[in-house]
Write an enzyme that holds these catalytic residues in place. Structure first.
Site, short mmCIF file in Angstrom:
data_model
loop_
_atom_site.label_atom_id
_atom_site.label_comp_id
_atom_site.label_asym_id
_atom_site.label_seq_id
_atom_site.Cartn_x
_atom_site.Cartn_y
_atom_site.Cartn_z
N ASP A 67 78.35 -58.02 63.53
CA ASP A 67 79.66 -58.19 62.61
C ASP A 67 79.01 -57.52 61.32
O ASP A 67 77.98 -57.20 61.06
CB ASP A 67 80.19 -59.43 62.68
CG ASP A 67 81.70 -59.20 62.03
OD1 ASP A 67 82.31 -58.13 61.63
OD2 ASP A 67 82.41 -60.19 62.34
C1 BGC Z 1 85.17 -58.28 60.96
C2 BGC Z 1 85.19 -57.65 61.99
C3 BGC Z 1 85.63 -56.20 61.92
C4 BGC Z 1 84.54 -55.78 60.82
C5 BGC Z 1 84.83 -54.27 60.26
C6 BGC Z 1 84.36 -57.79 59.96
O1 BGC Z 1 84.74 -58.52 58.60
O2 BGC Z 1 84.91 -59.74 61.31
O3 BGC Z 1 86.17 -58.20 63.09
O4 BGC Z 1 85.54 -55.43 62.85
O5 BGC Z 1 84.67 -56.89 59.63
O6 BGC Z 1 85.74 -54.21 59.58
#
Ligand code: BGC
Length: 663
Positions: A222
Site C-alpha cells: 500500500d
Molecule cells: C490506499 C489504497 C490506494 C493507495 C493509492 C492508499 O492510501 O490505502 O487503497 O490504492 O493509497 O492511492
C-alpha cells in the site's frame, strides 16, 4: 521479457522493486516497458498536472460504491462493472486497477466500509471474484486489497489486528482465497500489522496466498506501507509504492552486508517482470466492450439493483402524478462528495447528474424542493426548513433525503457514530409529523442507526452511495418503474455498540478481535441479539413464496434445489440465501453461515427452480488441532432464506466419514 532478468544489473533489479513515481513501475530508463496503475474501485482516479504545477483528478464515470454493488448480490452485474472499469482504464492508458478491496466489515463504524463488499466472506469473495473476472477478462489487471485485517482506519499505520488462526482462515483470509480463483495479477498489502507483523512483511500471509491459494502474481505495498524494505522483500513483497529512495538504499546496503541474498531480490524482480509482461499480453488486441454512454447506463443499472427498500407501509411505489415535497440537500447536492465516500476511492464525476427533484418531475410528479438541511446544519437559516415542512404538510407524500458523505466516511478516519447528525434526525421526525406518507432516503456507505425515527416514517430506502446514475435509478424505484431487489450485505444494528467488534478493547496499538468468528450476523444470529435490519434483508414490490427444497448429490458436491415463486402481479427479482449450520457441534460454530446465494428474475405469477452448489468447504471448519480444514461427522441443517432471520425452508444432511447422507 522474463529473460531480461539475466541481463539486468544488481542495481537495476533493486530499482525494479520500487515504483518509478506515484503510479508507474520503473522502466529502467527505457530498457523495459512500464505499467501504469490507478485507483479506484468505483471509477478511475487518474491525475494530470496542470499548468500551475498542481495535480488535478480527471473526471470519470462514477459507479455506485462497492457496498451498493454488494447489495445487488448479482454476480453478473459485478462482472459488468469490472468490464466497464477496464474500458475506462484502457481509455486512460491504465493497465493495473488498484481494486477491489475485499476486507471484511467487522466494525460498522469503519471509515472505509463503503469500499468493501460485506461482513460475510462468501458474499464478499464471490462478488469480488466476478468483478475481477470482468476487469481482467477485458485485459486490465487488478490489485486485490488490502491484505489483510484492515478493518478499521483508527491508527491504521501502526495498530496490530490481534486475531486467532481459525478466525483468520474462516473470516479474514477467506474472501482473498475465493478471489484467487479468478487469478488476480497482484495483491496490495495492508498498512496495519497482523498479530504484530506489518502487512508489508507478512510472510505467513504471503505464503498462504502463494502456496495455498495458487496466487502467482506480484505483491504491491500500500502507498507508504513499507517500514523495512529488506524485511518486506524477504517476506515476498515485490514492489514498494510509491517511489522512495530510502527503500532502494536499504536494499543495496543490506545486500552488501549479506542481510538479504541476491536470489531473494531476484525472486521479487522476476515477479515484477512477469507482472509487466502479463499485463502487456493481457491488454494486447483488447478493445472496449462498451461505449462510455453504455458504461453510464451500466452504472445506473447497478444502482437500481443495489438500492435496498427497507420499509414500505404501502406508500411506495408513489401514486402516479402525486404531489411530492422533496427536502434535504442530498436530493440535489451542490457537491458530489455528499454522495460518495472520501479518500483514494473518490471519483471526480464525469457529469453532474444528481438531481432527484428533476428526475421525479420528469416522471410526471408535481415536485417541490427545499434543501432545508445539509450534513450538519440547517440550510439557509430556519426559514428554508419551515418552508420544507409546510410543503410536506401540503403534499401527498414527502421524500426526505439524508445521509453522510465523504466528510463523514473516508480513508484515515472512522465514523464517530452510526447516527445521522441531529439536524437530519429532526428533519425526519418533523416531516413525519406533517405528512404520514413520509419516505426517507439514506445516502451513506454503511449501516446507519435509524432506531430514533424508523417507526415514525412510512417508507425507508437505503440508496447507499449510488454513483452517477443513482438519482435516476432511485426515481425509477420510487415511481415503480423498477422493482427494488437489493438486500443488505451488512447488518444494520439497533445500537452501534451492539456489535461485539465495536465493544472489543482497542488499546494503544492493539485491536483485539476477541469476538472471533462472531462477526456481523454471525454474532447477532447466534446469540439472539435483535437488530434493526438483518443481513440479507431487503423488500420488493413483489411477493415471493419458497417451496420444494430438495438436496441432491453429484460427485463431491451437494446441491440445494428449491422453487421460488413470484406470487404477485409484478415482475421482480429475488435473492435467495443458502445457510449451513452444524447441529450440536463439538467446536464453536456460529448458528448458521452463508454458503451460497442466487438472484433470479421471476415474472409475475411464475416460478423458477434454483440450484445452489454446496461443496466440502460449505461444511468445513478450520481445525486448529490439525491445522487444516475439516468436516466433522455430524448433522448439518441447510436453510434457504430471504434474509438470515427469515429462513423459509430447511433440510438436514448427515455427514459420516466424509460421505453425505440426505436425511
Ligand atoms: C490506499 C489504497 C490506494 C493507495 C493509492 C492508499 O492510501 O490505502 O487503497 O490504492 O493509497 O492511492
Amino acid at each position: 521479457m522474463a529473460n531480461n532478468k539475466n541481463t539486468l544489473t544488481a542495481e537495476e533489479k533493486i530499482r525494479l522493486l520500487n515504483g518509478k513515481d506515484f503510479w508507474h513501475t520503473d522502466d529502467l530508463n527505457g530498457k523495459l516497458p512500464f505499467i501504469t496503475m490507478s485507483d479506484g474501485p468505483v471509477g478511475l482516479r487518474t491525475e494530470r498536472t496542470g499548468e500551475d504545477g498542481k495535480n488535478y483528478t480527471l473526471p470519470a464515470v462514477a459507479y455506485p460504491s462497492i457496498e451498493v454493488l454488494a447489495n445487488s448480490w448479482n454476480r453478473a452485474l459485478a462482472k459488468e462493472m469490472g468490464e466497464c472499469l477496464a474500458d475506462d482504464a484502457r481509455d486512460r492508458g491504465v493497465e493495473l486497477l488498484l481494486a477491489p478491496g475485499v476486507n471484511i466489515k467487522r466494525e460498522p463504524r469503519n471509515g472505509r466500509s463503503f469500499e468493501y463488499f460485506s461482513e460475510d466472506p462468501v458474499l464478499a469473495g464471490e462478488m469480488a471474484k466476478a468483478y475481477v473476472e470482468g476487469v481482467q477478462g477485458q485485459g486490465i489487471g487488478v490489485c486485490l486489497k488490502h491484505f489483510c485485517c484492515n478493518n478499521l482506519e483508527y491508527d491504521r499505520l501502526h495498530q496490530t489486528s490481534d486475531v486467532d488462526e481459525r478466525t483468520l482462515r474462516e473470516i479474514y483470509y477467506r474472501p482473498f482465497e475465493i478471489v484467487c480463483e479468478a487469478k488476480p495479477v497482484s495483491v496490495m498489502c495492508s498498512y496495519n500489522r497482523i498479530n504484530g507483523e506489518y502487512g508489508s512483511e507478512y510472510k505467513k500471509g504471503f505464503d498462504f496466498l502463494r502456496d495455498e491459494c495458487g496466487f502467482d502474481g506480484a505483491i504491491v505495498s500500500d502507498w507508504g506501507a513499507v517500514r523495512d524494505r529488506t524485511a518486506a522483500a524477504k517476506a515476498g513483497l515485490d514492489i514498494e509504492m510509491p517511489h522512495g529512495e530510502a527503500g532502494m538504499k536499504k536494499l543495496a546496503d543490506d545486500l552488501a552486508a549479506g542481510n538479504i541474498t541476491q536470489s531473494e531480490i531476484d525472486a521479487c524482480a522476476e515477479r515484477v517482470l512477469q507482472l509487466v509482461q502479463r499485463l502487456k499480453e493481457m491488454g494486447k488486441g483488447k478493445e472496449n466492450k462498451r461505449s462510455e454512454e453504455e458504461r453510464v447506463a451500466s452504472a445506473r443499472r447497478i444502482a437500481a439493483e443495489g438500492i435496498v427498500l427497507l420499509k414500505n407501509e404501502g406508500v411506495l411505489p408513489l401514486a402516479p402524478g402525486a404531489k411530492l415535497a422533496v427536502s434535504g440537500i442530498y436530493a440535489k447536492p451542490d457537491r458530489t462528495d455528499y454522495l460518495s465516500g472520501g479518500g483514494s476511492a473518490r471519483v471526480e464525476w464525469k457529469a453532474f447528474t444528481a438531481d432527484l427533484p428533476a428526475a421525479l418531475s420528469a416522471r410526471g410528479y408535481g415536485v417541490s424542493y427545499e434543501p432545508a438541511f445539509g450534513t450538519q446544519v440547517i440550510h439557509s437559516f430556519w426559514q428554508d426548513a419551515r418552508t420544507a415542512l409546510l410543503a410536506a404538510a401540503r403534499a401527498d407524500a414527502a421524500v426526505v433525503c439524508v445521509g453522510t458523505g465523504g466528510g463523514v466516511e473516508f480513508e484515515e478516519g472512522d465514523r464517530e457514530t452510526l447516527r445521522l447528525p441531529d439536524v437530519q434526525e429532526r428533519a425526519i421526525l418533523e416531516t413525519a409529523r406533517q405528512n404520514p406518507n413520509t419516505v426517507v432516503v439514506v445516502f451513506a456507505g454503511a449501516a446507519v442507526d435509524m432506531s430514533f425515527w424508523e417507526d415514525k416514517v412510512a417508507a425507508i430506502i437505503y440508496a447507499g452511495f449510488p454513483g452517477m446514475g443513482g438519482m435516476d435509478a432511485l426515481a425509477d424505484i420510487l415511481s415503480g418503474k423498477v422493482n427494488p431487489s437489493g438486500k443488505l450485505s451488512m447488518t444494520f444494528p439497533l445500537d452501534e455498540e451492539d456489535a461485539p467488534a465495536a465493544r472489543a478493547p482497542r488499546t494503544a496499538g492493539v485491536t483485539r478481535y476477541q469476538e472471533g468468528l462472531d462477526v456481523g450476523y454471525r454474532y447477532f444470529d447466534s446469540h439472539d441479539v435483535p437488530v434493526l435490519y438483518p443481513f440479507g434483508f431487503g423488500l420488493s414490490y413483489s411477493e415471493f413464496f419458497y417451496r420444494d427444497l430438495r438436496l441432491l448429490t453429484e460427485g463431491d458436491t451437494l446441491f440445494a434445489e428449491y422453487v421460488v415463486e413470484n406470487v404477485s402481479e409484478r415482475d421482480g427479482c429475488e435473492i435467495s440465501e443458502v445457510y449451513v449450520g452444524e447441529c450440536a457441534p463439538l467446536v464453536y460454530r456460529p448458528r448458521k453461515e452463508l454458503k451460497g446465494f442466487s438472484k433470479d428474475f421471476i415474472a409475475a405469477g411464475k416460478a423458477v427452480t434454483v440450484r445452489v452448489p454446496l461443496d466440502t468447504r460449505a461444511f468445513a471448519h478450520w481445525s486448529t488441532a490439525r491445522d487444516r480444514w475439516e468436516v466433522t461427522d455430524g448433522i448439518y441443517e441447510i436453510g434457504i432464506g430471504a434474509s438470515v432471520e427469515d429462513i423459509r425452508l430447511t433440510a438436514k444432511v448427515c455427514i459420516q466419514d466424509g460421505k453425505v447422507y440426505i436425511e
